[in-house]
Structure formats: C-alpha cells, structure tokens
Design a protein around this motif. Sequence first.
Motif, PDB file in Angstrom:
ATOM      1  N   GLU B 373       0.847  -1.192   0.000  1.00 44.20           N
ATOM      2  CA  GLU B 373       0.000   0.000   0.000  1.00 44.20           C
ATOM      3  C   GLU B 373       0.877   1.235   0.000  1.00 44.20           C
ATOM      4  OE1 GLU B 373      -3.381  -0.209   0.189  1.00 44.20           O
ATOM      5  OE2 GLU B 373      -3.231  -2.410   0.202  1.00 44.20           O
ATOM      6  N   LYS B 374       0.705   2.107  -0.952  1.00 45.58           N
ATOM      7  CA  LYS B 374       1.480   3.343  -0.956  1.00 45.58           C
ATOM      8  C   LYS B 374       0.931   4.264   0.128  1.00 45.58           C
ATOM      9  CE  LYS B 374       2.485   5.791  -4.873  1.00 45.58           C
ATOM     10  NZ  LYS B 374       2.261   6.856  -5.881  1.00 45.58           N
ATOM     11  N   PRO B 375       1.801   4.758   1.019  1.00 43.23           N
ATOM     12  CA  PRO B 375       1.284   5.628   2.092  1.00 43.23           C
ATOM     13  C   PRO B 375       0.680   6.908   1.518  1.00 43.23           C
ATOM     14  CG  PRO B 375       3.556   4.988   2.495  1.00 43.23           C
ATOM     15  CD  PRO B 375       3.244   4.586   1.092  1.00 43.23           C
ATOM     16  N   ASP B 376      -0.248   7.472   2.275  1.00 43.53           N
ATOM     17  CA  ASP B 376      -0.954   8.670   1.794  1.00 43.53           C
ATOM     18  C   ASP B 376      -0.014   9.831   1.510  1.00 43.53           C
ATOM     19  OD1 ASP B 376      -3.213   7.240   2.141  1.00 43.53           O
ATOM     20  OD2 ASP B 376      -3.667   8.080   4.143  1.00 43.53           O
ATOM     21  N   PHE B 377       0.986   9.953   2.365  1.00 39.93           N
ATOM     22  CA  PHE B 377       1.867  11.117   2.255  1.00 39.93           C
ATOM     23  C   PHE B 377       2.918  10.951   1.155  1.00 39.93           C
ATOM     24  CE2 PHE B 377       3.563   8.262   5.497  1.00 39.93           C
ATOM     25  CZ  PHE B 377       4.828   8.002   4.981  1.00 39.93           C
ATOM     26  N   TRP B 378       2.974   9.792   0.591  1.00 38.19           N
ATOM     27  CA  TRP B 378       4.070   9.491  -0.339  1.00 38.19           C
ATOM     28  C   TRP B 378       3.955  10.320  -1.602  1.00 38.19           C
ATOM     29  CZ3 TRP B 378       8.307   7.016   0.983  1.00 38.19           C
ATOM     30  CH2 TRP B 378       9.239   6.718  -0.025  1.00 38.19           C
TER      31      TRP B 378
END
Lengths: 923, 381
Positions: B373-378
């Motif tokens: 899962e790509k983090p939101d802040f990425w």
Amino acid sequence: MKFKLTIFCFLFTLLTSSLLSQETEKKIYLEKQNTDWQTFFNQLEQKHGIRFFYNKDSMPDITIKISEDSLTIDEALQNAFSSSTIKVSKDKFGNYFLFSDFRLKTALDNYFMNRNQDLESEEYYASDEYLKTYQDYISEHVVIGSDKNGSNKKLVKFSGYVINESDGTTIPQARLKIKELNMNIISDISGFYQTQLKPGNYTVIANSLGMYEKTYKITLLSSGKLDIALKTKSFLMDEAVVSANRNHNVRSTTMGYEKISSKAIKELPVVLGEQDIVKVALLLPGVQTIGEISSGFNVRGSPADQNMFYINDLPVYNSSHLFGLYTTFNSDAISEFDFYKSNIPIEYGGQLSSIFDIKAKKGNTEHFSARGGIGPLSSRALIEGPLLNDTSSTYLISARTTYSDWILNQIENVDIKNSSASFYDALASFSLKLSQKDHIDLFFYGSNDKSDLAFGIKNDYNNIGGSLKWTHIINKKLISELSIVKTQYDYELENYEIAYLGYKNSFELNHNEAKLNFKYFLNDWHDVLIGVNAKLYNLNYGDLQPLNELSSIKTIEFESEKAVSASVFLSDKWEISNEFSLEGGVRATYYAYLGPKTVYSYDETSPRDVNNIIDSTSYSDNSIISDNINYDFRIAGKYAFTPNFSVKASYNMLHQYIFMLSNTVSVSPTSKWKLSDSHIEPMSGEQYSLGLYKNLWNDKVEASLEGYYKDIKNQVEYKDGADFLTNQFPETAIIQGDIEAYGIEFMIKKKTGKINGWVNYTYSKAEVQAFNPVTGEMNNQGLAYPANYDRPHAVNLALNYKATKRITLSANVVYSTGRPITYPTSLYYQNGIQIIGFSKRNEYRLPDYFRTDFSINIEGNLKKNKFAHSSWSIGFYNVTARKNPYSVVFQNVDGQIKGYEISILGTIIPSINYNLKFGNYED
Amino acid sequence: MKKISYAFLFIIIILKLIGCKEEILFKSSGYQPKLVIDGILTNKNEPCTIKISYSSPVDFPEFATVENCEVSIIENENNRMDLSEMEPGVYTSSPDDFIGIPGNTYSLYVKTPNGNEYKTDPQLMNDPVDIDSVYAEFTTLEDPDYAHGLPGYKFSISTEQSSVEENYFLWNMTETYQYHADYKLHGMYNKWGEFLEIGIDTSDIFSDVYWCWKTQNSGYVVTGTTDNLSTPQISKQPILFVGTDTRKLQKRYSLLVNQYSITEETYSFWKKIQDQSSNDNFLVANQPFKIIGNLKNINNPDEEVYGYFTVATVDQTRIFVDKPSAPFYYTICFVNYDLDNPISNYYVISEEGYPGTVYGGCLDCTSKSGTIEKPDFWIDK
C-alpha cells in the motif's frame, strides 16, 4: 696429635684444589651485631656452611662486636682477635683456622703462583679472560699532596669519593683496604671515605659489590684526596652476597616495596618494540590495570589518581603515551625505580596508594657515550659523558620519538590519512660536584602527545618540568638535601564532531615544590629524617570556547584554582636489637585553598545542585577560602626470628588534596585534576599491613606473604551521568564516598642465577560506596560496588633464562579474574526504541584475563674493548593469541541493542628492536 | 546515528594490530521484571497513548503488557482525565476533550491491578519551538568495515531561533522507504515440464509484490539543547545516518522528524538514554548506570520504574531523498545456480547474468515486512 693431622690433610687438599680451580671467593657481609664468638661461629656455620677450626681450650673469652654494616668475616675476625694472641687464617674454601700465636699458611706464596703464570703461553695472554684479570690488577700510581705540606705532620688526612664509573653515582659502603696496614675503610652513605694515615707509600685496594676491584699505589705526602672510580662487572658472578641492604626483604622494616633496576629491563618481554620498565610494575602483586588501553595503574584497590610517578623528584601527572600503551618514561634513561605500596616513606605525602620513585641515570664520568634503539613504532637516542672535562660532573640527554604519523600516511584510505597520533619525550640530567661536600643535580623532563582522531577529537598534552637538588654533606652523620621542583601538565582539546557544537578547551596544572630534608645518622641504632615541604598548586581550567565560526557554542569561563600546602615531617629508624627494629614517622600538613574565587553555598540538606544554591561569596586573590591541618602517622616494625625469617607490620595514614575527575571507565587523557576545596574534603587513607618474610638458599630466593586492609575516606566519585566539561560547579557533579580494600599477596622471587624471576599470587577485593545520607545523593542506590579494577585473583609469572652469556630468554604469564562491568539485565521500549536496563554497578564480570609473552634478547659480542655494542630484542606479545575482552560496548543497530566484546591486542604481536651503543655492554 | 568506534579503528590501523570487536549474545541472568511506562503527551490534536508493560529479559525481548490499569492524566494538579485501555496495555485519551496546552502542567497517575499506585510529579509543557529545516547531505562515512567508507545520507536538523534562552529538544524519527524484492521472476516450469518465460509465455505472479513501502521508527534517540549556545538555535544537529548497507535507499526514502520541546529534567533523562545507547566508543565510554524514570510508587518510593512520561510541544517535518549513485553493500537473496537441483520452481537471472533458482521470499517484498500500500503522504519523484 690427631687434630694436627686433620689439618694437614685439609691443607693438602686445598692446596691442590686451589691450583686446579679458580673458584670465586664467597663474599659474605655481616650485619650489625654483638655476640660471643661461639654463637657467631655457629651462626655462620649454619647459614653459610663456613667451618671454623680451633682449639677450644686456647680460645680467649672474646665478644664479636660488629658496629659497621657490611664488614666481611675476615674484617670482623681481624677486629675481634687483633687484641688477643689468636691469629686467624683462611683457606680458599672459606674455612677459618684460629691458632694461638702462629698463622697457618693456607696457600703458597705469591712467588709460586707468579712462576706458574709465567709458564703460560702467549695465546692465553691474549684472551679476554686474561685481559680482564690483567687490567684489574694493574696498579695506578698516584702521588697525593706535596712534601712541603706534609713533611712535618705525623698524621695526614686521606679522603675521597668512591664512584661508579658508568653512571657517576657514588657508592656507599665500598671497601678500601690499605694493604700495608691491613686496614679497612668503608665509604659512608654518600660514597665518601676518609681516614688518617702517616705519610708514606701504600697499596689501596678498592672494591664494592658488583664492581671490579681496583688497586692503587699511592704515595701520600700530605693531606689529599683520591676519588676512586670503579667499573661495573659485566656479569654478576654467582656470588652470594648478603648485604645489610636498606630494603632487605627480611631485615628491613620496609613492606610492600619493590626495586626494579635497569638491569632487569633487558630481561623483559618487548611489547610493541619497547621494553617499558615502569610497566614491570604490572607484574608485581597488588598492581592491577583496567586493560591494555588505560593509562592508570591501580595499586591495592585504589584508583589510578592515588599513585604518583616521580622522576628525579619531579611529579608526572600524566604518565602515558598513546592511550596508555606506553609510559612516558624512556627506559634507556632510567637506572631504577622504587615502588612503595605499603609503608610509604614519610617524605612523601599527597598520594594515598603508591609512589613510583623513578631515578634517571647519571652520565658517564669517564668518557662520552651514546646509545640508541630502533623499534617498529619509535626510536630512542641517548648521549652522556663528563661535563667540561671534569670527571666529577656529568650530563645525560635522552630523547624518544614516534613515527606513527608516518605509518598513518602510508595507508591509502584518505580518511585514515586524516588521523594522526604522535608522541615524544626527552630528559636531560646534569650532575655537578661543586666540592667534596656539595653536589647539585639538575634535571629536566618533557613529554608530548598529539592526536587527531578522525571522528573529530583533537588532543594535545604535555608534561614539562625541571628539578634542582642540592645535596650538602654537613658532616659524616648529617646530610641535607634541598630540592626545588616545578612541573606543568597541560592539554588542549578540540572537538569538531558536530560543527555547531565544535569547541576547544584547555587545562593547565602547575605544581611548584620546595623540599628540605635532613638525614641524620644519629648512631648505629638511629637514622633520623627531618624535613619540610611546601607545594603551590595552580590549576587553570581555561575557557570552553567555540572552535570556529561554524560553532555556536557559548563561551564558558571556568575559574582557576590555587592552593598551598606546607608539611613538616620527622621519622626515625630505630634498630632496637638484631631482631627487632621500628620505624615511625609523623607528617603534619597545612593545606589552604586560596582565592580568587566565587564560592557558592548550597542548601545542606538537599542534593548539591545549581538549583539549590543559596548564596555566593567572592574571595580576593590569595585569601584563604578554606584550610585544614592533617596529621599522617606511619609506623612499621620488624621482628626477625632468625636472620632469614621475619614478621613485619605497618600502619600508614595519608591525605590527598588533588584528585582526577574522570567519568570514563579507563583514564582518558582529557581527565582534569581538581583540588580539594571548601566543598570537597581531602581524601584520607589508612592502610594496615602484616607480612611474613623468608629468605632461602643463602638469600637467593625471597619469599613473602603480605596482607593488607585499606580504608579510604572522602573518595571522590562522579555522580552517575554527570558531566564535567561544561559544568561550572564541579562540586555538584561529585559525591564523596569510601573505598574498602583488602587482600593478601604471596610472592617468591629468585634474584640471581641462570634462571631467575618471580611468581606471585594475589587475592584482593576493592569496594566503593558513595552515599551521602544527609543530602540523599548516591551512586548505585547507595550500595557498595566493586571498583572497576577489582580483580580478586591474580597470578603473575616472570621468568628469565640466561641461555648463554649473550642470549636471554624471557617469558611472562599473566592471569587475572575479569574486571567487573555493568551489564544489561533487562530491555524495555520507549517511543518505539529499545532501551537497556542495566544491572547494579559492576555486578557482572568480563571473562578471565590470560596472556603469555615471550622474548629473546641477543647481545652482540662481549669483547672488552670495542667501538660499539649492539643487541636485538625480539618479542612476542600474547603468544596464545587469546582475545582478552577489554570491554563490552552496546550499540543501537536499527533500533536493536547489540552488545560487542572488544579485545585489544587479541593476537600475537611480534616486534623487533635494534639497540646500539658506543662502548661496551655495561659501561 | 551510525557511530562506529573510530578510535578503535584508528588504533587498529596505526598500530597495525588486529583488534577485535565481536558480537556477543546477551546472557539472561539477574532479570527482575520492572514496571515500564512509555508515553508522550503533546499539544497536537491526536490521542495521547500511554503504554504500560514490564521490562523483559535481554535475551527475550517482548512487550509484556500490564492490563486493567487505572490510568489518568492530571492537568495543573486538579483537572483529571481518565484514559481507556484500547488494546492490552495501551491506554489512550480521546483527543476531542484532551489536548496539552503549553504552560500547563500534567502528571500521570497509574494504579495497577495489584493495587500499587504510581504518580509522576507535575510536568510542565514548554512553549513550542519550530523546525527551521531538515537537511539531507550525501556523504561517505568512515567505517572500519568498508575500505572506501560507507556512502549514505546524513540527516540533520535546524530549529528556529527560540525566544527563550534555554531550550531542550528530543528528536524522534520515523522513516518510510520504498524498496523492491531482490529479484524479478524470469520463468518457471509448468506441470508438464515446460519452461514458461515471464512476459512471453506467462505473466509475473509476483509483479504486485515487487515494490513495497516500509515505515518504522529510526531506532535512535537524539537530544539537543541550546543551553551552551550563544544564540538559542540549533543548527544542523546530525540526527540520523542512512547508509547504503541497507535497502532503505534503493528507490526513495522519506524521513518524518518529530521535534519535541521538553523541560530540562525530561531532557536529562533522554540524554542519558541517548548516551547509553550509543556508548560504543570504548575509549571515552562513560560508566553505565541504571536510568530511573519519573514515575514513582506512592507507597514505596524505592521501587524502580523504567521509562518516562514525557510532556512536550511538538513540530513535524517530512523530507524525501532518492537513490544515490553510490555502491550498495547489503546482502541480497541467495541464488542457487545448480539447475539440476533447483531449490524452487522460481527461476531468476542474477545480476551477473546467470540463471538460478530462488525461494519465493526473494520475489516478494512483503517478506521483509513492508506493505504494498502506498502511504498517503508518499510523493513520487
């Protein structure tokens, strides 16, 4: 009749054997005593196997009185029986024959011997052995005085000094025999002799232990002097020498004492190319260290700052090079050191635990000489010789330097090239004889260490100092010694690990001292020492300053410190009887801590902390902030059950006014010294010792068993986690506690012979307790904990084997319990990070320490006369390559705590050293 | 901070000795469980979490929770706020009705199920000091294990100038990085013994688990103070070094820095923690000792409680860095080149260009505990 026949048989045997064998004559020196002749003979028969032949009926009732030390048996007998009709004779085996009115001939007249020698071939004449003999017996003809002054005098004075030709030291208790008068003169403690003789021609035979005999033909015309220089013997013969040595294992009152001479150093394993004489101390019982890299010694349970190293009266406050791998004393320039750990002589005060009294060599009195050595890390050079063509004044200059910087530069890695470390040390010693009675020793010493460690710490430290000592012989019984000493230890530290926190700081300790001693040899039973001593300490803590423009460090000014101490001391050595002797002393010290200084007062009932400051007082320059008077008492006694077996006991009390502030486990070169002040009481130490001493096999083997109990009060300990670097209130960083140490030391030593060396075992404990019940300040919850250097069991073995005259093999074996460490016992988490919970202080131990070293010393040829003498020393350190853990460190590796055991020199370290000197082996 | 014993390295080199540093396994002895408190109360609008546990033996690290405690925070010594146990041993406040306010004091009260009561002294919440910037500087670190040094990013932090002269900081870093599985699948055999090449005969069943993101605490505590500085501003305090000896710099790396402004007393606790966990320079190693926190047993003051109830104002900054052009030194999956005896059905082509088999974990980045899962802040480059 039967009696006479026995003698005849004896006579016959010894005549033949004396021609066949060239056995060395046993020299036996006697100590002071007063006994009847029968007891005297019995003693000697039992002790030394000397036999006396006499007719009991014809022996007069004579008391043998020996009032001077180191008389030989011959002299004693001569003296005792000279007034009677008994004539004393002696054969080559040392048997004595006492007859009424006639002297037995125990050997053929010299005439016969000479004839025998004449028959020898030319070849024999050329050999080394013969050369030596020939030179020794050559007579020097000296004319003393003039006819004019002496013609009308009945008796004239004949006097002078007996000196050691190789180092210019005077030789006390040397014997001068005036052949014609059959008279003996013994030189006094300062090497001075004098007597009164009728003018005339005499043969003077001078000798002393370990020296070649020297014969002079003198024509004494009027009063005059003759200084006699004796040469050291290249190899000590296997002669049993019993001398009334001041620090004799059995007979002196001294306990916990060791003398290591430079002779012993040739027999030491080489470590990293250096034979370090001071490090021999680590092989002695009761001396511990934290590990390979630590600049301190821990003696009988005391921290390293309770020892003091003196070199020619000059205190050296940092005695280590390269993190303690070397000491700052170049062994080439050292003649010996005396090490006191039990009853410390009264003239010393200020260090609770031990004194290393190092004596630098004196220059060669006869001719210029030079020597040097090349090792893998450092090189040494030394020159010496007579000063201004005057044989009684000498100089000696030595220097040592390292080339570790050069080695660093050979390494390709750029970052390592940026690191550097180097050291040097040098000393100069001048010995000037102003007159018969005045002697001046001038001594300078300096050492420097520089390092720039790649991780951002630059450090530079120096010892520099000089001493002037004037020895004046007031009369035969009274000697005065005046010393003036100035020494400085300083360092500069630069830290550039983190640019904005980069700082520099310096420290300087100045020690100025004046000392006046009077040695008074009151009579045969009392040796008195009286003295005064004054010290001035100036400690400058410098400022903590920003290193450069990148640094945003705020300058912190530290106030300097000043103190004076003045001591008066008195001691007496009292030989009550042959069996019993006592030595006692008292030292009163006045200590004053002086301004200028701002002194803060704290709320007495709560922990001393900046927040608890209630007042401050400013003191002007030289005003007394606090002062005190302390008395040190020292007493030691000896009771000899037999001349070879004694029991000794001693009590020692000392006070210490200067200590080292160090929070690191080992001693780091940046540790600062601090004076006792109005907040910090002087440390005091008491030591009780009891020991048994036994000499075996004609004193060839010395055995001792010594127990001690030591109690140190007001020991200065760092509070856990305290920081001294930026702390303007050092009293808030420390807590005063106690050290309790006790132990038992067993030592067997064989001093001479083909195989010599020692083995010792020590059981010891040292516990520290730091707890102030009033303020509630404590370390380790107020519980006692083992000191960092507490190693209960320790065994040291040092062995030398003289395989041939040129090859000596040496080995050391060292075992000790591992040192205590504070070890992780639990883990927990904070903010997602693993944290160690440590055990109680020093609750655990590292694995045991074990090391074996081996070395071989190969001398060049031993020809008597040659231009230069060379030798090779090849050493192997840690032959078993055991990885002795030095320390355990903990490191956070990606949030996980990992422990690492660090071992230093955990492999075989070979090294080789080439030594060269002009002149012969032992000149 | 990656801080190797340079002095040690130095001694080895100059003396040409073989010094030795060997990892040791901790022996568990003398272990006695102690209560551990772990929690930070901030001025941020987020729940305050207090973890209560027992310490664990050194050779068996675990989080031994203490459940069913009564936990509350007392504001200014009168306003009491209870925390509730959301997970075993984890007690949380509701941010809606409880956020720390600078200038107020807070104390923690804990009552364990066995009836012991613990309390901290009131802890002052200092005024906030903001982060000026976080820097990432590419550098090569001296390291005895790497002949040419270890390349990597050195992160450092500067604060804004404070209005107060003496400020104390605690920095806590959370890192997130994108990395990939060690190998891409090249091919595999089907049940009839036919070799299927990826991209030609079949698709990559591991393609979804080639790229991962992993978020973790940096593992290091860093503290700082303006106490000794001429201006109350921290400038470029090193906080972390991330080297190419890990996978962290494989693609893109992000560091979230939490800057806590704390009191002098709190600082002194964290400073000791920092000193002891990076106490690897044995030459100047200080004497280690037990660090006791601020929670005290009301009835038995001699009981030692680990950990600290930290009260702080907080500021946050995130920074991204990309893969540096430098050699990497981490070890990758083992490849079995013996094709007659494959260790799995997964065939890969190694970096050197040889075919071999690997275990499935080498193809799946989630095996290294990352997430796909790509983090939101990425933010991608």
